[in-house]
Design a protein around this motif. Structure first.
Motif, PDB file in Angstrom:
ATOM      1  N   THR A  52      80.760  67.320 -40.987  1.00  0.00           N
ATOM      2  CA  THR A  52      80.105  66.054 -40.644  1.00  0.00           C
ATOM      3  C   THR A  52      78.771  65.922 -41.366  1.00  0.00           C
ATOM      4  O   THR A  52      78.452  64.855 -41.905  1.00  0.00           O
ATOM      5  N   ALA A  53      77.997  66.999 -41.395  1.00  0.00           N
ATOM      6  CA  ALA A  53      76.712  66.967 -42.098  1.00  0.00           C
ATOM      7  C   ALA A  53      76.915  66.705 -43.588  1.00  0.00           C
ATOM      8  O   ALA A  53      76.158  65.941 -44.203  1.00  0.00           O
ATOM      9  N   SER A  57      75.507  63.431 -45.594  1.00  0.00           N
ATOM     10  CA  SER A  57      74.662  63.589 -46.782  1.00  0.00           C
ATOM     11  C   SER A  57      75.261  62.851 -47.972  1.00  0.00           C
ATOM     12  O   SER A  57      74.551  62.179 -48.729  1.00  0.00           O
TER      13      SER A  57
END
Length: 74
Positions: A52-53, A57
């Motif tokens: 998810t990160a 990004s």
């Protein structure tokens, strides 16, 4: 749009144009994270958090790039 960005993110990975493991910093941190778990696999919630990160990004960078492109065209 967010779902399309997510699909684009995974497509870039599948095509080999976005390879996080090519970054020594990412690879080192991933190895450290994996060493915390004796079976060698990240628990699913941690894997989901990393994914998810990464998607967030990528989406931010993509949107920023589009904004810069529009700004430069003015």
């Amino acid at each position: 749009m967010d779902e399309q960005l997510k699909e684009f993110f995974f497509d870039e990975q599948d095509r080999g144009r976005l390879i996080f493991e090519d970054s020594p910093e990412y690879d080192g941190l991933l190895r450290q994270s994996l060493s915390l778990f004796p079976d060698g696999d990240l628990p699913q919630p941690i894997f989901d958090l990393i994914e998810t990160a990464s998607c967030l990004s990528f989406a931010h960078g993509f949107k920023l790039g589009l904004g810069l492109r529009e700004w430069a065209a003015r």
